[in-house]
Write a protein that holds these residues in place. Structure first.
Motif, mmCIF file in Angstrom:
data_model
loop_
_atom_site.group_PDB
_atom_site.id
_atom_site.type_symbol
_atom_site.label_atom_id
_atom_site.label_comp_id
_atom_site.label_asym_id
_atom_site.label_seq_id
_atom_site.Cartn_x
_atom_site.Cartn_y
_atom_site.Cartn_z
ATOM 1 N N TRP A 150 46.662 -18.078 -37.762
ATOM 2 C CA TRP A 150 45.202 -18.179 -37.893
ATOM 3 C C TRP A 150 44.575 -16.797 -38.108
ATOM 4 C CZ3 TRP A 150 46.373 -22.648 -38.760
ATOM 5 C CH2 TRP A 150 46.897 -23.566 -37.855
ATOM 6 N N ASN A 151 45.078 -15.769 -37.432
ATOM 7 C CA ASN A 151 44.527 -14.419 -37.603
ATOM 8 C C ASN A 151 44.791 -13.855 -38.995
ATOM 9 O OD1 ASN A 151 43.298 -12.989 -35.066
ATOM 10 N ND2 ASN A 151 44.937 -14.283 -34.264
ATOM 11 N N ALA A 152 45.856 -14.328 -39.645
ATOM 12 C CA ALA A 152 46.165 -13.832 -40.990
ATOM 13 C C ALA A 152 45.052 -14.173 -41.978
ATOM 14 C CB ALA A 152 47.491 -14.429 -41.468
ATOM 15 N N PHE A 153 44.295 -15.251 -41.723
ATOM 16 C CA PHE A 153 43.224 -15.653 -42.645
ATOM 17 C C PHE A 153 42.149 -14.574 -42.746
ATOM 18 C CE2 PHE A 153 45.137 -19.807 -42.173
ATOM 19 C CZ PHE A 153 44.830 -20.463 -43.344
ATOM 20 N N TRP A 154 41.599 -14.140 -41.593
ATOM 21 C CA TRP A 154 40.487 -13.181 -41.673
ATOM 22 C C TRP A 154 40.973 -11.800 -42.120
ATOM 23 C CZ3 TRP A 154 40.436 -8.727 -38.909
ATOM 24 C CH2 TRP A 154 41.187 -8.653 -37.723
ATOM 25 N N VAL A 155 42.206 -11.448 -41.774
ATOM 26 C CA VAL A 155 42.753 -10.166 -42.245
ATOM 27 C C VAL A 155 42.815 -10.164 -43.773
ATOM 28 C CG1 VAL A 155 44.794 -8.697 -42.300
ATOM 29 C CG2 VAL A 155 44.068 -9.736 -40.142
ATOM 30 N N ALA A 156 43.325 -11.241 -44.342
ATOM 31 C CA ALA A 156 43.440 -11.338 -45.801
ATOM 32 C C ALA A 156 42.078 -11.319 -46.483
ATOM 33 C CB ALA A 156 44.203 -12.607 -46.185
ATOM 34 N N GLU A 157 41.103 -12.016 -45.886
ATOM 35 C CA GLU A 157 39.767 -12.053 -46.486
ATOM 36 C C GLU A 157 39.126 -10.667 -46.497
ATOM 37 O OE1 GLU A 157 38.806 -14.353 -48.169
ATOM 38 O OE2 GLU A 157 39.292 -16.316 -47.333
ATOM 39 N N ALA A 158 39.277 -9.926 -45.415
ATOM 40 C CA ALA A 158 38.665 -8.603 -45.329
ATOM 41 C C ALA A 158 39.272 -7.636 -46.339
ATOM 42 C CB ALA A 158 38.815 -8.048 -43.906
ATOM 43 N N VAL A 159 40.597 -7.616 -46.426
ATOM 44 C CA VAL A 159 41.268 -6.705 -47.359
ATOM 45 C C VAL A 159 40.962 -7.097 -48.805
ATOM 46 C CG1 VAL A 159 43.494 -5.846 -48.152
ATOM 47 C CG2 VAL A 159 43.090 -6.191 -45.706
ATOM 48 N N THR A 160 41.005 -8.400 -49.088
ATOM 49 C CA THR A 160 40.769 -8.868 -50.453
ATOM 50 C C THR A 160 39.346 -8.586 -50.915
ATOM 51 O OG1 THR A 160 42.402 -10.623 -50.142
ATOM 52 C CG2 THR A 160 40.903 -10.851 -52.004
ATOM 53 N N ALA A 161 38.377 -8.654 -50.013
ATOM 54 C CA ALA A 161 36.984 -8.375 -50.392
ATOM 55 C C ALA A 161 36.854 -6.954 -50.937
ATOM 56 C CB ALA A 161 36.066 -8.566 -49.194
ATOM 57 N N GLY A 162 37.505 -5.998 -50.289
ATOM 58 C CA GLY A 162 37.469 -4.623 -50.796
ATOM 59 C C GLY A 162 38.113 -4.515 -52.154
ATOM 60 N N ILE A 163 39.243 -5.186 -52.343
ATOM 61 C CA ILE A 163 39.919 -5.162 -53.640
ATOM 62 C C ILE A 163 39.056 -5.827 -54.709
ATOM 63 C CG2 ILE A 163 41.921 -6.048 -54.900
ATOM 64 C CD1 ILE A 163 43.491 -5.803 -52.235
ATOM 65 N N ALA A 164 38.378 -6.920 -54.341
ATOM 66 C CA ALA A 164 37.545 -7.657 -55.302
ATOM 67 C C ALA A 164 36.419 -6.789 -55.849
ATOM 68 C CB ALA A 164 36.969 -8.909 -54.642
ATOM 69 N N VAL A 165 35.796 -6.007 -54.970
ATOM 70 C CA VAL A 165 34.706 -5.117 -55.419
ATOM 71 C C VAL A 165 35.227 -4.129 -56.455
ATOM 72 C CG1 VAL A 165 33.127 -3.295 -54.689
ATOM 73 C CG2 VAL A 165 33.379 -5.350 -53.290
ATOM 74 N N LEU A 166 36.379 -3.545 -56.197
ATOM 75 C CA LEU A 166 36.946 -2.561 -57.120
ATOM 76 C C LEU A 166 37.330 -3.208 -58.450
ATOM 77 C CD1 LEU A 166 39.233 -0.566 -54.644
ATOM 78 C CD2 LEU A 166 37.008 0.122 -55.549
ATOM 79 N N VAL A 167 37.989 -4.365 -58.386
ATOM 80 C CA VAL A 167 38.434 -5.044 -59.601
ATOM 81 C C VAL A 167 37.243 -5.482 -60.454
ATOM 82 C CG1 VAL A 167 39.584 -7.118 -60.497
ATOM 83 C CG2 VAL A 167 40.620 -5.810 -58.631
ATOM 84 N N TYR A 168 36.213 -6.034 -59.817
ATOM 85 C CA TYR A 168 35.049 -6.502 -60.576
ATOM 86 C C TYR A 168 34.326 -5.354 -61.252
ATOM 87 C CZ TYR A 168 30.639 -8.672 -61.806
ATOM 88 O OH TYR A 168 29.535 -9.104 -62.506
ATOM 89 N N ARG A 169 34.098 -4.267 -60.517
ATOM 90 C CA ARG A 169 33.390 -3.122 -61.103
ATOM 91 C C ARG A 169 34.151 -2.525 -62.278
ATOM 92 N NH1 ARG A 169 31.172 0.124 -55.673
ATOM 93 N NH2 ARG A 169 29.483 -1.365 -55.183
ATOM 94 N N ARG A 170 35.453 -2.409 -62.120
ATOM 95 C CA ARG A 170 36.255 -1.857 -63.211
ATOM 96 C C ARG A 170 36.254 -2.777 -64.420
ATOM 97 N NH1 ARG A 170 42.043 0.456 -61.647
ATOM 98 N NH2 ARG A 170 40.599 1.856 -60.538
ATOM 99 N N ALA A 171 36.340 -4.100 -64.192
ATOM 100 C CA ALA A 171 36.363 -5.064 -65.302
ATOM 101 C C ALA A 171 35.049 -5.063 -66.060
ATOM 102 C CB ALA A 171 36.659 -6.454 -64.758
ATOM 103 N N VAL A 172 33.939 -4.982 -65.343
ATOM 104 C CA VAL A 172 32.629 -4.996 -66.003
ATOM 105 C C VAL A 172 32.405 -3.713 -66.791
ATOM 106 C CG1 VAL A 172 30.146 -5.008 -65.602
ATOM 107 C CG2 VAL A 172 31.602 -6.570 -64.330
ATOM 108 N N LYS A 173 32.826 -2.583 -66.238
ATOM 109 C CA LYS A 173 32.685 -1.313 -66.958
ATOM 110 C C LYS A 173 33.569 -1.290 -68.193
ATOM 111 C CE LYS A 173 31.338 1.567 -63.016
ATOM 112 N NZ LYS A 173 31.732 2.675 -62.105
ATOM 113 N N GLY A 174 34.774 -1.906 -68.054
ATOM 114 C CA GLY A 174 35.699 -1.903 -69.174
ATOM 115 C C GLY A 174 35.254 -2.806 -70.296
#
Length: 442
Positions: free
Chosen positions: A418-442
């Motif tokens: 159960w704890n793995a869920f919130w850990v994954a969500e927190a880490v992925t949110a940071g990655i999502a911000v980076l991926v989205y910004r780079r994709a839009v700029k590209g």
């Protein structure tokens, strides 16, 4: 019907008008999932376990339908924004033909693999037979599912969200009404148990497809599906799949995740498999409305991207993120306050309810931050950047959560999962911000 309102109307009212029908239909869809599981749970805990084990494959079939539908939606919306109506009509025609082919292939394959698949997770012959009975009937409607969702995405791509909403609700309402009648044999209906649940689902899907077909044939439509557009168009077809395949994988990844977590949790007892299955039914009340907002966003962001309205694209993303965040915050509060009552809808065993309360409260810690990943994935799909969207989903459903769950369950048992869920969500949110910004700029 003119689609120029998608780049002329103020963003927030536009998103509300596009998303609200989808949110309503998704809530009804969520209710169908809950009602279906509620009545199946009344048959027996074995029946609920069987339904939980079949769910990953059922989700995979829907993922293929919706994922390819996202490709249809994005391509049509882009070409309408670029004033290329004939190309949009060709995309709709090809998308519908490919959806039919997918449905035929998936019907054959999914029914064939189920015996071996179910035996991976249970030694109970009763659970196995219940799962096979349900899946053989439900998966026989795969062609209907593919065609219905293809129609749904075509309607959404041209901004006809109310029509899409009515079609989705039609199928869900028919299913909800038929579930108790066919499962328990109320009135003149025969008592069919878990078979009745599968038949009710299939009839609901037929009803939705029938409504979409009638709506398409009886009212003016901005794009046309016609034999004259059937000729091979390699570039267009590749684009449908270039967006549709990553979107399909995005939606299929939860099936892989659930199967992996079922394997981990089954080591600690069948009740934890049931709890995971119940959680995934309950979370539809949260993620389906958020997905409704994202569905309303996709054609809007795709249209504006095609029309080179980049400032509006950025604003659409920000407002969608805020709207999804509100839904996630409400979901967190409900799970913290009423976790016991929610689990109690599907279980009578006091220990299962107690363990389920712990699970819901821990998992809900990741709801709010998950809005970033959900919004980013949907925006990238609407922009035609399916690979970048897939990267985010891989992090969310595979790369982070599965290894973390494997390690933590060795330390804390099921609570570690159960704890793995919130850990994954927190880490992925940071990655999502980076991926989205780079994709839009590209």
């Amino acid at each position: 019907m003119s689609e120029t309102f998608m780049k002329e109307k103020p963003v927030f009212p536009l998103l509300v008008s596009m998303a609200l029908p989808m949110v309503i239909s998704m809530l009804v869809n969520s209710l169908y999932n809950i009602v279906d599981s509620f009545f199946v749970a009344k048959i027996s805990e074995d029946a609920m376990t069987a339904l939980s084990l079949v769910f990953p494959v059922q989700n995979l079939i829907n993922a293929i339908a919706v994922g390819f539908g996202v490709g249809i939606n994005a391509v049509i919306a882009f070409h309408l924004g670029a004033k290329e109506t004939e190309t949009a009509s060709r995309a709709a025609t090809h998308g519908f033909l490919f959806a039919a082919i997918h449905g035929i292939v998936i019907t054959i394959v999914s029914i064939a693999v189920m015996p071996a698949f179910l035996r991976m997770f249970t030694q109970s012959e009763a659970v196995l037979q219940l799962g096979l009975r349900y899946s053989r009937i439900a998966f026989s409607f795969s062609l209907i599912i593919m065609l219905g969702i293809a129609f749904e995405k075509v309607f959404q791509s041209v901004g006809m969200m109310k029509t899409s909403m009515i079609g989705m609700m039609c199928g869900c309402v028919v299913n909800i009404v038929l579930d108790p009648l066919l499962i328990f044999g109320i009135g003149f209906f025969p008592e069919m148990g878990i078979d009745g649940a599968a038949i009710a689902t299939g009839i609901g899907q037929v009803a939705a497809l029938g409504f979409y077909l009638a709506a398409y044939l009886t009212r003016p439509f901005p794009v046309q599906m016609s034999r004259k557009y059937c000729a091979l168009d390699k570039k267009l077809d590749l684009r449908l799949y270039a967006i549709g395949i990553p979107a399909t994988l995005n939606m299929a990844l939860p099936s892989l995740l659930i199967s992996c977590l079922n394997a981990l949790l089954s080591l600690y007892g069948q009740s934890f498999v049931v709890i995971l299955g119940v959680y995934y039914k309950l979370q539809t009340f949260l993620y389906m409305p958020a997905n409704g907002i994202v569905q309303g966003m996709r054609p809007v962001i795709g249209y504006n991207f095609g029309a080179q309205e980049h400032q509006r694209v950025r604003k659409i993303y920000r407002i969608t993120l805020a709207m999804c965040g509100v839904i996630m915050a409400l979901g967190t509060a409900v799970c913290l306050i009423a976790s016991g009552q929610l689990i109690g809808l599907f279980a009578d065993n006091p220990q299962t309810i107690a363990d389920g309360q712990i699970a819901l409260r821990i998992i809900s810690a990741g709801f709010l931050v998950s809005a970033v990943s959900v919004t980013s994935c949907g925006a990238l799909e609407g922009l035609g950047k399916g690979v970048q969207s897939l990267v985010i989903s891989l992090c969310r459903y595979v790369v982070i959560i599965i290894p973390v769950a494997f390690v933590l369950c060795r330390i804390w048992g099921p609570v570690g999962v159960w704890n793995a869920f919130w850990v994954a969500e927190a880490v992925t949110a940071g990655i999502a911000v980076l991926v989205y910004r780079r994709a839009v700029k590209g």
